[in-house]
Design a protein around this motif. Structure first.
Motif, PDB file in Angstrom:
ATOM      1  N   VAL A 195     -42.212 -48.600 -26.049  1.00  0.00           N
ATOM      2  CA  VAL A 195     -41.794 -49.821 -26.748  1.00  0.00           C
ATOM      3  C   VAL A 195     -41.261 -50.852 -25.762  1.00  0.00           C
ATOM      4  CG1 VAL A 195     -40.094 -50.799 -28.339  1.00  0.00           C
ATOM      5  CG2 VAL A 195     -41.371 -48.755 -28.981  1.00  0.00           C
ATOM      6  N   PHE A 196     -40.246 -50.482 -24.985  1.00  0.00           N
ATOM      7  CA  PHE A 196     -39.580 -51.479 -24.148  1.00  0.00           C
ATOM      8  C   PHE A 196     -40.392 -51.842 -22.910  1.00  0.00           C
ATOM      9  CE2 PHE A 196     -35.876 -49.552 -26.411  1.00  0.00           C
ATOM     10  CZ  PHE A 196     -35.599 -50.676 -27.184  1.00  0.00           C
ATOM     11  N   LYS A 197     -41.227 -50.921 -22.437  1.00  0.00           N
ATOM     12  CA  LYS A 197     -42.074 -51.261 -21.298  1.00  0.00           C
ATOM     13  C   LYS A 197     -43.375 -51.925 -21.742  1.00  0.00           C
ATOM     14  CE  LYS A 197     -41.224 -50.534 -17.433  1.00  0.00           C
ATOM     15  NZ  LYS A 197     -40.520 -51.359 -16.427  1.00  0.00           N
ATOM     16  N   SER A 198     -43.530 -52.199 -23.026  1.00  0.00           N
ATOM     17  CA  SER A 198     -44.593 -53.107 -23.457  1.00  0.00           C
ATOM     18  C   SER A 198     -44.060 -54.536 -23.501  1.00  0.00           C
ATOM     19  CB  SER A 198     -45.134 -52.706 -24.835  1.00  0.00           C
ATOM     20  OG  SER A 198     -44.169 -52.908 -25.833  1.00  0.00           O
ATOM     21  N   VAL A 199     -42.781 -54.690 -23.169  1.00  0.00           N
ATOM     22  CA  VAL A 199     -42.134 -56.007 -23.126  1.00  0.00           C
ATOM     23  C   VAL A 199     -41.722 -56.349 -21.696  1.00  0.00           C
ATOM     24  CG1 VAL A 199     -40.261 -57.447 -24.020  1.00  0.00           C
ATOM     25  CG2 VAL A 199     -41.225 -55.625 -25.452  1.00  0.00           C
ATOM     26  N   PHE A 200     -40.950 -55.455 -21.082  1.00  0.00           N
ATOM     27  CA  PHE A 200     -40.319 -55.754 -19.796  1.00  0.00           C
ATOM     28  C   PHE A 200     -41.081 -55.073 -18.654  1.00  0.00           C
ATOM     29  CE2 PHE A 200     -36.972 -55.836 -23.061  1.00  0.00           C
ATOM     30  CZ  PHE A 200     -36.548 -57.149 -22.932  1.00  0.00           C
ATOM     31  N   THR A 201     -42.244 -55.602 -18.352  1.00  0.00           N
ATOM     32  CA  THR A 201     -43.088 -55.026 -17.310  1.00  0.00           C
ATOM     33  C   THR A 201     -44.090 -56.073 -16.850  1.00  0.00           C
ATOM     34  OG1 THR A 201     -44.589 -53.195 -16.797  1.00  0.00           O
ATOM     35  CG2 THR A 201     -44.772 -54.161 -18.974  1.00  0.00           C
ATOM     36  N   ASN A 202     -44.802 -55.774 -15.771  1.00  0.00           N
ATOM     37  CA  ASN A 202     -45.928 -56.609 -15.360  1.00  0.00           C
ATOM     38  C   ASN A 202     -47.241 -55.859 -15.517  1.00  0.00           C
ATOM     39  OD1 ASN A 202     -45.726 -54.767 -13.186  1.00  0.00           O
ATOM     40  ND2 ASN A 202     -46.539 -56.252 -11.744  1.00  0.00           N
ATOM     41  N   LYS A 203     -47.190 -54.647 -16.078  1.00  0.00           N
ATOM     42  CA  LYS A 203     -48.362 -53.784 -16.132  1.00  0.00           C
ATOM     43  C   LYS A 203     -49.292 -54.160 -17.284  1.00  0.00           C
ATOM     44  CE  LYS A 203     -46.946 -51.336 -12.673  1.00  0.00           C
ATOM     45  NZ  LYS A 203     -47.578 -51.515 -11.351  1.00  0.00           N
ATOM     46  N   ASN A 204     -50.528 -54.441 -16.914  1.00  0.00           N
ATOM     47  CA  ASN A 204     -51.558 -54.845 -17.863  1.00  0.00           C
ATOM     48  C   ASN A 204     -51.695 -53.848 -19.008  1.00  0.00           C
ATOM     49  OD1 ASN A 204     -54.412 -54.621 -18.844  1.00  0.00           O
ATOM     50  ND2 ASN A 204     -54.742 -56.401 -17.551  1.00  0.00           N
ATOM     51  N   HIS A 205     -51.785 -52.544 -18.674  1.00  0.00           N
ATOM     52  CA  HIS A 205     -52.074 -51.539 -19.700  1.00  0.00           C
ATOM     53  C   HIS A 205     -50.917 -51.343 -20.670  1.00  0.00           C
ATOM     54  CE1 HIS A 205     -49.827 -49.082 -16.820  1.00  0.00           C
ATOM     55  NE2 HIS A 205     -49.638 -48.205 -17.780  1.00  0.00           N
ATOM     56  N   LEU A 206     -49.704 -51.754 -20.286  1.00  0.00           N
ATOM     57  CA  LEU A 206     -48.557 -51.647 -21.188  1.00  0.00           C
ATOM     58  C   LEU A 206     -48.372 -52.916 -22.012  1.00  0.00           C
ATOM     59  CD1 LEU A 206     -46.020 -49.919 -18.753  1.00  0.00           C
ATOM     60  CD2 LEU A 206     -47.172 -48.859 -20.694  1.00  0.00           C
ATOM     61  N   LEU A 207     -48.557 -54.062 -21.388  1.00  0.00           N
ATOM     62  CA  LEU A 207     -48.339 -55.338 -22.079  1.00  0.00           C
ATOM     63  C   LEU A 207     -49.364 -55.603 -23.186  1.00  0.00           C
ATOM     64  CD1 LEU A 207     -47.386 -57.603 -19.052  1.00  0.00           C
ATOM     65  CD2 LEU A 207     -46.003 -57.329 -21.108  1.00  0.00           C
ATOM     66  N   LYS A 208     -50.518 -54.961 -23.113  1.00  0.00           N
ATOM     67  CA  LYS A 208     -51.564 -55.305 -24.074  1.00  0.00           C
ATOM     68  C   LYS A 208     -51.180 -54.953 -25.512  1.00  0.00           C
ATOM     69  CE  LYS A 208     -54.340 -51.135 -23.274  1.00  0.00           C
ATOM     70  NZ  LYS A 208     -55.609 -50.630 -22.717  1.00  0.00           N
ATOM     71  N   LYS A 209     -50.245 -54.019 -25.711  1.00  0.00           N
ATOM     72  CA  LYS A 209     -49.853 -53.694 -27.087  1.00  0.00           C
ATOM     73  C   LYS A 209     -48.580 -54.423 -27.516  1.00  0.00           C
ATOM     74  CE  LYS A 209     -47.377 -49.395 -25.980  1.00  0.00           C
ATOM     75  NZ  LYS A 209     -47.706 -49.318 -24.555  1.00  0.00           N
ATOM     76  N   TYR A 210     -48.078 -55.317 -26.679  1.00  0.00           N
ATOM     77  CA  TYR A 210     -46.867 -56.063 -27.033  1.00  0.00           C
ATOM     78  C   TYR A 210     -47.011 -56.770 -28.378  1.00  0.00           C
ATOM     79  CZ  TYR A 210     -43.656 -60.015 -27.167  1.00  0.00           C
ATOM     80  OH  TYR A 210     -42.744 -60.960 -27.575  1.00  0.00           O
ATOM     81  N   ASN A 211     -48.188 -57.323 -28.657  1.00  0.00           N
ATOM     82  CA  ASN A 211     -48.355 -58.071 -29.918  1.00  0.00           C
ATOM     83  C   ASN A 211     -48.133 -57.199 -31.146  1.00  0.00           C
ATOM     84  OD1 ASN A 211     -51.218 -57.314 -31.178  1.00  0.00           O
ATOM     85  ND2 ASN A 211     -51.496 -57.446 -28.962  1.00  0.00           N
ATOM     86  N   LYS A 212     -48.209 -55.864 -30.975  1.00  0.00           N
ATOM     87  CA  LYS A 212     -47.990 -54.977 -32.123  1.00  0.00           C
ATOM     88  C   LYS A 212     -46.509 -54.907 -32.512  1.00  0.00           C
ATOM     89  CE  LYS A 212     -52.235 -53.822 -32.832  1.00  0.00           C
ATOM     90  NZ  LYS A 212     -52.898 -54.577 -31.773  1.00  0.00           N
ATOM     91  N   LEU A 213     -45.631 -55.395 -31.631  1.00  0.00           N
ATOM     92  CA  LEU A 213     -44.207 -55.439 -31.978  1.00  0.00           C
ATOM     93  C   LEU A 213     -43.895 -56.627 -32.883  1.00  0.00           C
ATOM     94  CD1 LEU A 213     -42.568 -54.571 -28.529  1.00  0.00           C
ATOM     95  CD2 LEU A 213     -42.998 -53.039 -30.458  1.00  0.00           C
ATOM     96  N   THR A 214     -44.812 -57.569 -32.970  1.00  0.00           N
ATOM     97  CA  THR A 214     -44.621 -58.701 -33.870  1.00  0.00           C
ATOM     98  C   THR A 214     -45.125 -58.328 -35.260  1.00  0.00           C
ATOM     99  OG1 THR A 214     -46.803 -59.689 -33.415  1.00  0.00           O
ATOM    100  CG2 THR A 214     -44.989 -60.267 -31.929  1.00  0.00           C
TER     101      THR A 214
END
Length: 843
Positions: free
Chosen positions: A398-417
């Motif tokens: 959850v938190f590393k889909s927000v506070f990271t620079n990693k492509n593979h983690l950030l791609k699911k950030y929109n699911k937190l909205t």
């Protein structure tokens, strides 16, 4: 919004991927991206749509070159000119000049377009690396980009036709205007000027953290939409209606006459009633459940999330996903099974479309409820992007889909909205990260249409005492034992005043021999848990229980991260079985037992730890009101071999320990209620004021203000310093070979990684094959932090580790294989260095 048209492929057309037309790909990415924000209730949505449209249609502009077209058809080409990130990002910047973005900082628009496009195949860099320098990166140069463009110009008519179609315009010569734009950039470079002045101004003067979360949203949407089109996944998230009655049917298996179960149900009903009232009277989206350990938080969280979602379905025609996050994999698996059993009261088959368990040890094949098993490639996409109705996952995911620079983690950030997010055991978050996480919760609930429910027995404060009003995040309490309207003070005292923490030993230095003697003299228990702070201390104490004859009638159980996960779970189940059958035992463990493990012992001895950790540990005794009170003894255990240095200081922050001592010195004995309701809140208030500032001190002594790095979109710095586990120690992964099944797993693993890989397709085949054994393989893996790299080299040398992937070698693909018959493994205490030497491993 029309569904992109599928056109039959011909060799003469531009390709984005081996079997995909570039025009179709750009159409699909645009369609997918706009679909992801369609239901999002957000201000300035029209600007967001324009921004996403620009990013979507321009992200693969460089693929119109012959260089890339040769590559995708697997013909030879010059690699430097195949890369399309820089030229595509510059084309995106050019398109922003043609759109009007009202009330949005122009520097931010440029930052989003440039950074998200240039890095959509890699990890994000700090925005402070200005475009002036980015155009001369190691990956590519402005000169290369100009050459790629000169090649694309040969296809001017086709490319212009495609972009007029994509952007719903007529007759615009996009390539001619873009050529003029590149000329201006060239002039600025020649005069040594900043290429995009607005960008520099944005990084220097931005003070609105919202832009960070908005950037994440655009970038995440681009990544998911791009991957979805490339992998040709047609599936969208399926929406199910889960009535709260499922919990009623599930609870029928419990003893309804049990008084404690009645209290749990009372707490559950109070939270439901308070949620119902809040939804009618308030527009707040942030809730808290401050419920004691053993009060049924797992089912209470699930019931409230279902109640909330059914309300949103009826009142707003929304069906948000439910994302349930916990700190540790062991309790994720435990609570996932509970969720699954609840759903099984309504459905015959529970596929991943209904319920998904996601962490680095979980399965990688997506199974639908109709028994359909998808391919590895499509499964990876659906799992990593959380295409499920209910997701059970880790804090890390959850938190590393927000506070990271990693492509593979950030791609699911929109699911937190546009989601319902359940955070269980929030106290496990390091205090220094509370401020950034508080801001994240505030943005998600106030800007991105999400609801959040926190639940824990030790709820930390999220706001500093002097917090500015606009920065505060205020909650609605769904339950608090202090303010409960349903439970009498008498019932709370009976059911949630179950232990006494005794502190008379914290002012003395106690060594391991003295601790053992204290326990021996006590002996007023049928089962006992001793929780210590380091692996060394647990192993030394455990050996005393084994070597001495004082506890012959007791079974001895040992737990630490030296033991593989499968064995740890078996030992926890063994302890539960002993309790059920009135069998005596002593359990010696590290703090891995601390949160969420459903076990209840007679008595606990606990080495000093921060106050909230002590309360969590105490929750493992008298959990179900087996007796009036149980005792939790807190002591100051010291390492005799290191000048009586406290073991607690090897693990915990000095300031947190000092604050804990300050409160524990007030009395020799605390009841559960007074400790949790009176002292813990004051402790958290001081911790938040002193430690939760978002400021991190590096190993070199420099201070990093994460809050400012977030505002400046400095993603690499954020990745390096937003750490849920605080240490920079090297790791070693050890596969424990303990039976025939594990030997078979190791043989399959070595076979997979012993093969030569000559193509990307073969690499994907390897990943898919490993995914089939990954879950079971990782249950045999012990991952340990090593005190130094020198110690690790010495350890490998003494083991005789040889690199290679043959079965008889000890190391394959970075994983060491260790037979339980080896001198470096103890059947009871797990991985060890060698006899007579202190462990090189940290907890």
């Amino acid at each position: 919004m029309k569904q992109p048209r599928e056109v039959k492929l011909s060799y003469s057309e531009f390709l984005s991927h081996e079997n995909k037309k570039l025009k179709n790909h750009l159409e699909e990415v645009k369609f997918n991206s706009l679909s992801l924000i369609q239901k999002l209730d957000i201000s300035k949505k029209e600007n967001l749509k324009k921004l996403i449209e620009v990013v979507s249609v321009s992200h693969d502009f460089g693929k119109f070159s012959d260089y890339f077209q040769e590559k995708v058809r697997k013909n030879s080409s010059e690699e430097r000119y195949e890369r399309h990130g820089l030229i595509s990002s510059l084309f995106g910047l050019f398109l922003t000049e043609k759109f009007e973005f009202k009330d949005v900082d122009k520097g931010f628009v440029n930052a989003v377009v440039f950074n998200s496009i240039k890095h959509h195949h890699g990890d994000l860099e700090n925005l402070e690396k200005t475009i002036k320098y980015e155009t001369e990166s190691k990956e590519s140069s402005f000169k290369d980009a100009r050459k790629i463009f000169e090649n694309i110009k040969k296809h001017k008519t086709k490319v212009n036709r495609i972009y007029n179609l994509l952007l719903e315009t007529e007759g615009i010569d996009y390539l001619k205007e873009f050529e003029s734009y590149l000329g201006k950039i060239n002039d600025r470079k020649r005069d040594n000027k900043i290429i995009i002045p607005d960008l520099i101004r944005f990084t220097e003067f931005n003070d609105d953290v919202f832009y960070f979360y908005l950037f994440n949203l655009v970038y995440s949407i681009l990544l998911e939409s791009d991957k979805k089109s490339a992998s040709e996944v047609e599936k969208t998230k399926e929406d199910y209606s889960h009535p709260t009655e499922m919990l009623k049917y599930y609870k029928e298996r419990f003893d309804q006459t049990n008084e404690f179960n009645k209290v749990r149900e009372t707490i559950y009903q109070e939270t439901i009633e308070n949620l119902d009232m809040a939804l009618k009277e308030s527009n707040k989206r942030f809730f808290e459940i401050d419920a004691p350990t053993g009060s049924g938080k797992t089912l209470t969280l699930l019931g409230n999330s279902l109640k909330l979602r059914n309300h949103l379905r009826e009142s707003e025609n929304k069906n948000p996903s439910i994302i349930y996050a916990l700190p540790y994999i062991s309790i994720i698996e435990q609570n996932y099974k509970v969720f699954k059993k609840v759903l099984e009261t309504r459905y015959n088959k529970i596929g991943n479309d209904k319920l998904l368990e996601h962490h680095h040890l979980s399965n990688e094949i997506f199974t639908k409820s109709r028994d359909e098993e998808l391919s590895y490639d499509k499964s990876s996409f659906l799992i990593e992007n959380w295409y499920s109705d209910i997701v059970v996952t880790t804090f890390f995911q959850v938190f590393k889909s927000v506070f990271t620079n990693k492509n593979h983690l950030l791609k699911k950030y929109n699911k937190l909205t546009n989601s319902i997010i359940l955070i269980d055991e929030i106290q496990a978050i390091p205090p220094s990260l509370i401020t950034p996480i508080r801001d994240c919760f505030k943005i998600l609930t106030e800007k991105f249409d999400s609801y959040i429910i926190l639940a824990t027995a030790t709820q930390p404060k999220l706001n500093q005492s002097n917090e500015r009003k606009e920065k505060r995040l205020d909650s609605i309490k769904l339950f608090s034992s202090r303010d409960s309207s349903s439970l009498s003070n008498k019932k709370i005292n009976k059911f949630f005043n179950r232990y006494k923490i005794k502190t008379n030993l914290i002012n003395e230095k106690t060594n391991l021999d003295e601790l053992y003697d204290l326990i021996k003299q006590d002996s007023n228990f049928d089962n006992l848990m001793v929780v210590l702070n380091t692996i060394d201390s647990t192993k030394d104490l455990f050996s005393k229980f084994n070597d001495e004859n004082d506890f012959e009638d007791f079974e001895k159980i040992y737990l630490s991260t030296n033991i593989p996960p499968r064995e740890r779970l078996e030992r926890i189940e063994k302890a539960k079985d002993y309790i059920d059958n009135d069998k005596k035992f002593v359990l010696v463990t590290t703090q891995l037992i601390e949160a969420g493990v459903d076990i209840s012992v007679d008595k606990i001895y606990r080495d000093l730890a921060p106050l909230d950790n002590l309360v969590q540990t105490a929750g493992r005794t008298n959990r179900n009101n087996e007796k009036d009170f149980s005792d939790v003894h807190v002591l100051n255990l010291v390492d005799e071999e290191n000048k009586d240095y406290p073991f607690s200081k090897y693990i915990y922050d000095k300031i947190l320990l000092e604050k804990t001592r300050k409160f524990l010195k007030k009395k020799n004995k605390f009841s559960e209620r007074e400790l949790v309701e009176e002292y813990l809140s004051n402790y958290f208030e001081e911790v938040v004021d002193d430690k939760a500032q978002g400021v991190k001190t590096t190993t070199s002594g420099n201070e990093i203000d994460l809050n400012q790095e977030i505002k400046n979109l400095n993603y690499r710095t954020i990745e390096n310093h937003f750490k849920l586990i605080e240490d920079d120690l090297p790791e070693v992964s050890i596969f424990v070979l303990d039976d025939g099944n594990s030997k078979e797993l190791w043989e399959k693993y070595t076979d997979i990684f012993n093969r030569d890989i000559e193509s990307f397709e073969e690499y994907l085949d390897r990943r898919e094959e490993f995914s089939k054994i990954k879950k079971e393989f990782n249950r045999q893996i012990v991952t340990l932090k090593v005190k130094s790299r020198e110690e690790l080299v010495d350890f490998k040398s003494k083991m005789g580790v040889e690199s290679g992937c043959e079965v008889d070698k000890l190391e394959c693909n970075g994983v060491i294989c260790l037979d339980t018959e080896s001198d470096f493994y103890n059947e009871q205490t797990g991985v060890q260095f060698d006899e007579g030497k202190k462990d090189i491993f940290q907890i």
